[in-house]
Design an enzyme around this catalytic site. Structure first.
Site, PDB file in Angstrom:
ATOM      1  N   SER A   1     129.362  44.443 -73.794  1.00 20.83           N
ATOM      2  CA  SER A   1     128.571  45.635 -74.084  1.00 20.83           C
ATOM      3  C   SER A   1     129.339  46.870 -73.595  1.00 20.83           C
ATOM      4  O   SER A   1     130.443  47.108 -74.044  1.00 20.83           O
ATOM      5  CB  SER A   1     127.181  45.519 -73.449  1.00 20.83           C
ATOM      6  OG  SER A   1     126.296  46.449 -73.993  1.00 20.83           O
TER       7      SER A   1
ATOM      8  N   ASP B   1     122.641  42.479 -83.728  1.00 23.38           N
ATOM      9  CA  ASP B   1     122.608  43.274 -82.501  1.00 23.38           C
ATOM     10  C   ASP B   1     122.184  44.707 -82.834  1.00 23.38           C
ATOM     11  O   ASP B   1     122.792  45.363 -83.672  1.00 23.38           O
ATOM     12  CB  ASP B   1     123.993  43.270 -81.859  1.00 23.38           C
ATOM     13  CG  ASP B   1     124.004  43.839 -80.451  1.00 23.38           C
ATOM     14  OD1 ASP B   1     123.025  44.495 -80.055  1.00 23.38           O
ATOM     15  OD2 ASP B   1     125.002  43.624 -79.744  1.00 23.38           O
TER      16      ASP B   1
ATOM     17  N   HIS C   1     121.928  40.979 -79.331  1.00 17.29           N
ATOM     18  CA  HIS C   1     122.817  41.468 -78.282  1.00 17.29           C
ATOM     19  C   HIS C   1     123.151  40.399 -77.246  1.00 17.29           C
ATOM     20  O   HIS C   1     124.241  40.373 -76.695  1.00 17.29           O
ATOM     21  CB  HIS C   1     122.168  42.667 -77.598  1.00 17.29           C
ATOM     22  CG  HIS C   1     123.101  43.456 -76.736  1.00 17.29           C
ATOM     23  ND1 HIS C   1     124.210  44.111 -77.229  1.00 17.29           N
ATOM     24  CD2 HIS C   1     123.091  43.698 -75.394  1.00 17.29           C
ATOM     25  CE1 HIS C   1     124.843  44.735 -76.245  1.00 17.29           C
ATOM     26  NE2 HIS C   1     124.187  44.490 -75.122  1.00 17.29           N
TER      27      HIS C   1
END
Length: 697
Positions: free
Chosen positions: A551, A637, A671
């Site tokens: 991320s 995501d 995600h």
């Protein structure tokens, strides 16, 4: 486009972007169109190429997966937590992907949580939700809300079957087992019950995926009759909702990255107008906890590392100090119980817990023996209690659950996560591993802490392979944690290091401030300094060092490999935020406007635009010798879009074609990657096999 043995070549379709007099041609912007058949074909081609290039690792991947499975007690049961007349807990069953949410009635005279033998169901168990049944017929499953009403009658729960974090909220009658007709699609995290359990509050998002509305739903009525309780028009702010532990107030939390406002509704009067505890002031953050006649206020008003104050719960006004600001001691949360407060804090790079008995000025910190560890409160749903549940772990100590007696100060270990024997049949022994704290020196002279773990006897002559992990954003601290999958690396002689770089919160609010906005590059240079230090201090060598992050930590990976491609043998970037400038320039995308207080606003500020352009990984790919790169992403995501790593890998192949670049896209996840535990283990085995292969080159 490709064969399975040749690298995919993405087509080039010039697309211009002009801001502040700067025109940029983006040849891979077309990949942002998820509905374009060419996009899907490209992602599938990359997956096929990645599978072909890693086929030789199939045996190792299976071996690593089986090691994780062998070491894990698959049929297991969490330590039950008491709420009212029931003990609540989660079970897992061997061969099943998801947890089973359960409860059991508290029996006469029962004060300690009931203990299960080998994870078996408790006698008298009531199954509330079985994730395995809910997930049937779906490739992905995630549970959002799981909220039992104060009277124990209703369960509000929400499900997501695609990974986009858009949940459908439902209500189950725990007496009859019936799921009510109440069904609310498109909800976000967060629910709260009224005192009489007749009303349920929930949150929805706007088109930019920003949680912006709190709703009131009357049980047994159509969702179309629901009422908006609060709608937040300022696009910088998110909203959330929760019921206080005391069950006296509904809290509506409204916050941007740097500013807060909390509104309260008496839980006994759910149709009442929300009252503001303190109006928002730019740059002032505060959180509210209810305690008796007062609201506790954890805030940063004139207190960089936060202070604790209180105000009247009946008529909120001036804040009276309770714990004064102490620079270097970051107060992170306060939990109120009837006769005690527990403050979660961090100091000197370590987490801690401070207890304040009600009615006295005395306070004390709970002591723990290891030099490096993580501690924090676990689920503590009961307000009227003299015992609190906490979790403890370190790099060598498995997750441990303790009950702490707030009166006698006795700490009772309820459970330590069992680690079954490894592939050699030996029992797990923490003494076989050692953890260290080392320090690197950044370019500006700042000392950067590094946490390390290795098997005892791992050489310190530079020959040991090493994985260095980092994040460094949003004031998120990468505190030491135990990992079963990591044991497979450590037992193969790998050192695991965590770089506690600026942008995180390990050393207080200033540590965060020095790694955001126009100081963001400190995050990247800190990480490179840590990598260089590990080599200089003979922990490892450059050709034996693999970096990993996800991320915002994936942005870190892309930035450092541009800064110092010679410092690493490999890079693992998971759901990586590598096209940061293009994303932050588009206010229609999820998170963008709320993120401007973290990264800056490049739309409005040419200095921010130039600064971000100078570090965003996608824009700074150069014709240099890059180390091997593995990028892992998910098609659904909604936090970091799949197209960021897809574009990045495409540009790497075009600009630096001699490199070894792989892209793996989960075509039905979000995600967090695969949702089931076995699928998650397989994903980790894939990454660790690729990592171990770097050390053989």
């Amino acid at each position: 486009m490709t064969t399975e043995t040749s690298a995919p070549v993405a087509k080039r379709v010039p697309s211009e972007r002009t801001h502040h007099g700067d025109t940029v041609v983006d040849e891979y912007a077309w990949l942002t169109d998820k509905e374009d058949p060419d996009t899907v074909a490209y992602l599938k081609a990359e997956n096929a190429f990645t599978e072909a290039r890693t086929t030789h690792l199939d045996g190792l991947r299976t071996e690593l997966f089986e090691e994780t499975r062998r070491r894990t007690q698959e049929t297991d049961l969490s330590v039950p937590a008491r709420k009212g007349d029931h003990w609540y807990y989660t079970r897992t069953v061997e061969g099943q992907q998801y947890g089973v949410q359960c409860r059991r009635a508290v029996r006469d005279g029962e004060t300690d949580p009931p203990i299960s033998v080998a994870g078996a169901p408790l006698d008298g168990e009531e199954v509330l939700l079985d994730g395995n049944l809910l997930a049937e017929g779906h490739d992905f499953f995630s549970l959002g809300a799981f909220d039992v009403s104060p009277d124990g009658r209703w369960l509000a729960y929400s499900t997501d079957f695609s990974g986009d974090e858009r949940f459908t909220l439902r209500v189950k009658d725990l007496v009859t087992g019936e799921v009510l007709a109440d069904e609310i699609p498109g909800t976000f995290y967060g629910t709260a019950w009224s005192a009489d359990a007749s009303v349920l509050f929930y949150v929805t998002v706007d088109e930019a995926w920003r949680p912006n509305r709190v709703w009131r739903h009357v049980i047994g009525t159509p969702a179309g009759d629901d009422v908006v309780v609060h709608e937040e028009p300022d696009e910088r702010f998110w909203v959330g909702v929760e019921l206080t532990r005391s069950e006296r107030f509904i809290l509506i939390d409204i916050h941007s990255k740097i500013t807060s406002e909390v509104r309260v509704i008496p839980a006994s009067n759910p149709t009442g107008e929300p009252a503001v505890v303190a109006p928002r002031r730019q740059g002032v953050e505060y959180a509210v906890e209810h305690h008796g006649h007062r609201f506790l206020i954890l805030h940063n008003d004139g207190a960089e590392d936060f202070a604790l104050a209180y105000t009247s719960a009946d008529a909120p006004g001036e804040w009276a100090p309770l714990i004064e600001h102490s620079p270097g001691t970051r107060l992170e949360a306060v939990d109120a119980f009837e006769n005690h407060l527990v403050v979660s804090l961090r100091s000197n790079g370590l987490t801690g817990l401070r207890v304040l008995p009600s009615g006295t000025s005395d306070s004390y910190d709970i002591d723990f023996p290891e030099p490096i560890y993580s501690v924090g409160l676990d689920a503590n749903p009961e307000y009227r209690t003299g015992v609190v549940r906490l979790r403890y772990t370190s790099l060598v100590t498995p997750d441990s659950v303790y009950d702490y007696d707030l009166v006698t100060r006795a700490l009772t270990l309820r459970r330590r996560k069992p680690i079954r024997p490894g592939p050699d049949g030996r029992e797990f022994d923490p003494a076989d591993y050692e953890q260290h704290r080392d320090w690197a020196v950044a370019d500006d002279g700042t000392r950067i802490p590094i946490s390390l773990v290795s098997r005892v006897g791992t050489p310190r002559d530079g020959s040991a392979p090493c994985v260095i992990y980092g994040y460094g954003s949003y004031e998120a601290s990468m505190d030491p944690w135990f990992s079963i999958t990591r044991l497979s690396l450590l037992d193969r002689g790998v050192i695991f290091a965590v770089a506690h770089i600026r942008g995180g919160g390990e050393l207080g609010r200033r540590w965060y401030e020095e790694g955001k906005l126009l100081a963001k590059k400190n995050t990247f240079t800190d990480f490179v300094a840590c990598a260089r230090h590990l080599v200089k201090a003979n922990w490892t060598s450059t050709d034996r060092l693999v970096a990993r992050g996800g991320s915002a930590g994936g942005l870190l990976m892309g930035a450092v490999v541009n800064l110092a491609p010679d410092a690493f043998a490999g890079i693992v970037a998971q759901v990586p935020f590598v096209d940061a400038l293009n994303t932050i320039l588009d206010p229609s995308l999820p998170l963008t406007v709320t993120e401007w207080e973290e990264w800056g606003n490049p739309l409005a500020d040419p200095e921010v635009y130039a600064y971000m352009k100078s570090y965003t990984p996608y824009e700074n790919v150069a014709p240099v010798a890059y180390p091997a790169i593995l990028a892992v992403t998910s098609l659904n995501d909604t936090r970091v879009f799949y197209h960021e790593p897809a574009k990045w890998i495409a540009r790497l192949r075009a600009v630096a074609p001699q490199g070894d670049y792989l892209l793996k896209t989960e075509m039905g996840a979000g995600h967090g990657g695969p949702s089931g535990r076995y699928d998650a283990w397989k994903e980790e085995a894939f990454i660790n096999a690729w990592t171990l292969d770097r050390f053989q080159r």
